[in-house]
Design a protein around this motif. Structure first.
Motif: not given
Length: 291
Positions: A175-182, A274-288
């Motif tokens: 999730a962090l890779v997806y959020l912060l990398t090209a 809670a950790v799973f939902l946090l990762a999902v939220a990060v993924v959804l933000v980046r996807t948007a």
């Protein structure tokens, strides 16, 4: 003679421990300690005090995290290593499979055709990439680390909790890779999940009041490998390492908290959710942001 040295486990003398059996007071390591109504007991005392029927089931040997003590305490670790090896072999034998499994944010050109990524709905890449390796030295290094770090941790947590920790750590790193990398940067490897196991090991050692220096040295070495460039044609994904490390530590804090009984179970699985939902939220933000 070093009088400050902790005693060794009665079954594994080479493992220093500050925990003793609540019944016989023998020193016990995480692999041998079994949760009791008060403190921890060694396997011999648990077998000697077990009843039958429902009572025996209720008093089944438990790990420090409340999981059931298994006959093979490292079975899940062996299975994970086997899955990684199988995926490595499959990627070697099947052309184009690796690019379908690696973590890719949006798309890249492969043989003249675009390959889509997480942003276009291929969410499986967030986990399949954590089982994928394309270089022999990469998988050997990661599997050695998984065996050394994962084995003792599985024995301390129990199979189900250990597997949840591993998968959530891998997901957190991805999730962090997806959020912060090209979005067209491919990423793969089990190091994010393994760093999560290392983060959990730090929490476990602290919880059991173990000597922290060996664990901290390992942590520092991991950070050096993560952030110090050594040259070559490959690069380390610091996002996967740090994401996995933080995720593993957070999950372990929930799994190894001081609560007992039903409250402990609620806290443990609530933390995982809670950790799973946090990762999902990060993924959804980046996807948007990418669509």
């Amino acid at each position: 003679m070093d009088t400050d040295r902790l005693p060794g486990c009665y079954r594994h003398p080479d493992r220093d421990t500050g925990i003793t059996c609540a019944r016989c007071e023998r020193p016990i390591c995480p692999e041998c300690m079994i949760s009791a109504s008060v403190g921890f007991q060694c396997p011999e005392c648990v077998r000697g005090g077990s009843g039958t029927g429902h009572t025996a089931a209720a008093n089944a040997p438990r790990t420090v995290a409340g999981g059931i003590v298994a006959g093979d305490p490292v079975l899940v670790t062996k299975v994970l290593i086997g899955i990684n090896a199988a995926v490595f072999l499959a990627a070697f034998l099947v052309p184009g499979l690796a690019i379908q499994l690696e973590l890719l944010g949006r798309y890249v050109e492969y043989w003249g055709a675009p390959v889509e990524g997480v942003a276009t709905g291929q969410y499986h890449r967030l986990l399949t990439s954590t089982f994928l390796h394309v270089e022999w030295w990469h998988i050997i290094g990661n599997m050695l680390a998984l065996w050394v770090i994962g084995g003792p941790l599985e024995a301390a947590l129990g199979r189900v909790r250990y597997l949840a920790l591993y998968l959530l750590s891998g997901l957190g790193g991805s999730a962090l890779v997806y959020l912060l990398t090209a979005p067209n940067t491919p990423t793969l490897g089990a190091s994010g999940a393994i760093c999560g196991l290392l983060g959990a090991t730090v929490v476990l050692a602290r919880r059991l009041r173990y000597e922290m220096r060996p664990v901290m040295v390992t942590l520092v070495l991991m950070l050096v490998v993560t952030f110090v460039p050594f040259g070559g044609s490959w690069s380390v994904s610091w996002q996967a390492h740090i994401g996995g490390l933080v995720t593993g530590a957070l999950v372990a804090l929930g799994l190894l908290g001081p609560a007992t009984g039903r409250r402990r179970t609620l806290i443990q699985w609530g933390t995982c959710a809670a950790v799973f939902l946090l990762a999902v939220a990060v993924v959804l933000v980046r996807t948007a942001a990418l669509t």
